[in-house]
Design an enzyme around this catalytic site. Structure first.
Site, PDB file in Angstrom:
ATOM      1  N   ASP A   6       1.769  -7.431  -3.384  1.00  0.00           N
ATOM      2  CA  ASP A   6       0.752  -8.863  -3.884  1.00  0.00           C
ATOM      3  C   ASP A   6       0.465  -9.604  -1.975  1.00  0.00           C
ATOM      4  O   ASP A   6       1.393  -9.026  -1.263  1.00  0.00           O
ATOM      5  CB  ASP A   6       1.417  -9.394  -4.545  1.00  0.00           C
ATOM      6  CG  ASP A   6       0.927 -11.151  -3.802  1.00  0.00           C
ATOM      7  OD1 ASP A   6      -0.204 -11.653  -4.729  1.00  0.00           O
ATOM      8  OD2 ASP A   6       1.388 -12.240  -4.174  1.00  0.00           O
ATOM      9  N   GLY A   8      -0.672 -13.316  -1.302  1.00  0.00           N
ATOM     10  CA  GLY A   8       0.580 -14.550  -0.877  1.00  0.00           C
ATOM     11  C   GLY A   8       1.908 -14.313  -2.257  1.00  0.00           C
ATOM     12  O   GLY A   8       2.057 -14.261  -1.864  1.00  0.00           O
ATOM     13  N   SER A 107      -4.183  -8.050  -4.934  1.00  0.00           N
ATOM     14  CA  SER A 107      -4.742  -9.549  -4.853  1.00  0.00           C
ATOM     15  C   SER A 107      -5.090 -10.444  -5.272  1.00  0.00           C
ATOM     16  O   SER A 107      -6.087  -9.813  -5.448  1.00  0.00           O
ATOM     17  CB  SER A 107      -4.249  -9.646  -3.163  1.00  0.00           C
ATOM     18  OG  SER A 107      -4.589 -11.226  -3.186  1.00  0.00           O
ATOM     19  N   ASN A 108      -4.937 -11.064  -6.023  1.00  0.00           N
ATOM     20  CA  ASN A 108      -5.748 -12.417  -6.727  1.00  0.00           C
ATOM     21  C   ASN A 108      -6.313 -13.125  -6.233  1.00  0.00           C
ATOM     22  O   ASN A 108      -5.569 -13.677  -4.809  1.00  0.00           O
ATOM     23  CB  ASN A 108      -5.360 -13.179  -7.761  1.00  0.00           C
ATOM     24  CG  ASN A 108      -5.013 -12.418  -8.826  1.00  0.00           C
ATOM     25  OD1 ASN A 108      -5.435 -11.612  -9.171  1.00  0.00           O
ATOM     26  ND2 ASN A 108      -3.990 -13.487 -10.040  1.00  0.00           N
ATOM     27  N   LYS A 141      -4.813 -10.100 -11.979  1.00  0.00           N
ATOM     28  CA  LYS A 141      -3.197 -10.728 -12.284  1.00  0.00           C
ATOM     29  C   LYS A 141      -3.191 -11.766 -13.216  1.00  0.00           C
ATOM     30  O   LYS A 141      -3.749 -12.903 -13.110  1.00  0.00           O
ATOM     31  CB  LYS A 141      -2.258 -10.158 -11.369  1.00  0.00           C
ATOM     32  CG  LYS A 141      -2.532  -9.220 -10.484  1.00  0.00           C
ATOM     33  CD  LYS A 141      -1.375  -9.078  -9.098  1.00  0.00           C
ATOM     34  CE  LYS A 141      -1.763 -10.071  -8.510  1.00  0.00           C
ATOM     35  NZ  LYS A 141      -0.921 -10.111  -7.132  1.00  0.00           N
ATOM     36  N   ASP A 166       4.963 -12.591  -6.146  1.00  0.00           N
ATOM     37  CA  ASP A 166       5.751 -13.939  -6.567  1.00  0.00           C
ATOM     38  C   ASP A 166       5.822 -14.973  -7.887  1.00  0.00           C
ATOM     39  O   ASP A 166       6.459 -15.119  -8.109  1.00  0.00           O
ATOM     40  CB  ASP A 166       5.807 -14.246  -5.498  1.00  0.00           C
ATOM     41  CG  ASP A 166       4.509 -15.123  -5.443  1.00  0.00           C
ATOM     42  OD1 ASP A 166       3.678 -14.205  -5.803  1.00  0.00           O
ATOM     43  OD2 ASP A 166       3.929 -16.170  -5.139  1.00  0.00           O
TER      44      ASP A 166
END
Length: 195
Positions: A6, A8, A107-108, A141, A166
Site C-alpha cells: 500500500d 499511505g 493503492s486506493n 480495497k 495499514d
C-alpha cells in the site's frame, strides 16, 4: 515472490488532519467542526474508483462539509495529506528487486493525488515494477476483485504474494483471497518484517 505494498502510511507518511487544517484556514470553519463532519463515505469511494471527476468530488465533499472552497483551495488542502517518504522502505524495495522478487504498489487513490506524488516522490516509481491504482482499475480495497486483478496481471497465485497495508479491513480482505498479509502498525513494521 510478489511483494504488494500500500502507499499511505506504508511507503509515504500521511496525515489527514493536515488536509482538514488547510480547509479550515481557507473556509474559516473550525477544525473540530470539519473533523466531526468528514467521513470517507460514498463520495470518497466513488472518487477512488474513478466514477466521478475531481471537480465533482471537490464540490460534493465541500457540500458535505458545509464549506465553500475554490477547486484550487480544495486541491491545496488535498495534497497536504503527504508528510514524507519512508526512505527505509525504498531501500527494502531495492534489495528485494536485486534478489529477483517483484515489488508492486496497490493503492486506493485518485487523480488529484496522481498529479502530485509522482513528481514529489519519484523514488516510488523508480524502485517498483508496477503501480496498481484504484482509480485506474475501477475497484478499491477491500474489494476482493482488486487483489485478484493484481495477481492475474502479475501471473502469480495468492500463495506467492505478500501484502502490506495499514488498514486492518484491507488486510483481512487480502487474507480471505489467500494472500499472506502484514498489518503495518507503524514505520518499524516493514523493516522488522525483512530484518
Amino acid at each position: 515472490m510478489l511483494y504488494i505494498f500500500d502507499m499511505g502510511n506504508v511507503i509515504i507518511d500521511i496525515d489527514f488532519k493536515r488536509v482538514l487544517g488547510v480547509w479550515s484556514n481557507f473556509s474559516g470553519t473550525p477544525l473540530a467542526t470539519l473533523t466531526e463532519r468528514f467521513s470517507m463515505g460514498e463520495v470518497f469511494q466513488k472518487h477512488e474508483r474513478g466514477e466521478i471527476s475531481d471537480e465533482e468530488f471537490a464540490a460534493e465533499l465541500c457540500h458535505e462539509l458545509g464549506i465553500a472552497l475554490s477547486f484550487e483551495q480544495f486541491s491545496l488542502g488535498w495534497q497536504s495529506v503527504f508528510v514524507g517518504l519512508r526512505p527505509e522502505v525504498i531501500e527494502i524495495f531495492k534489495t528485494l528487486r536485486q534478489q529477483g522478487h517483484r515489488v508492486v504498489v496497490l493503492s486506493n487513490t485518485n487523480r488529484l493525488h496522481l498529479d502530485f506524488w509522482p513528481q514529489n516522490y519519484p523514488e516510488i516509481e523508480a524502485n517498483t515494477d508496477a503501480i496498481y491504482l484504484s482509480q485506474n482499475i475501477g475497484m478499491r480495497k477491500p474489494e476482493p476483485g482488486i487483489f485478484q486483478h493484481v495477481l492475474a496481471h502479475e501471473g502469480v497465485s495468492a500463495g506467492e504474494a505478500v501484502f502490506f497495508d495499514d488498514v486492518t479491513e484491507n488486510i483481512e480482505a487480502a487474507r480471505a483471497v489467500g494472500i499472506e498479509s502484514v498489518w503495518v502498525e507503524d514505520n518499524q513494521t516493514v523493516p522488522k518484517y525483512f530484518s
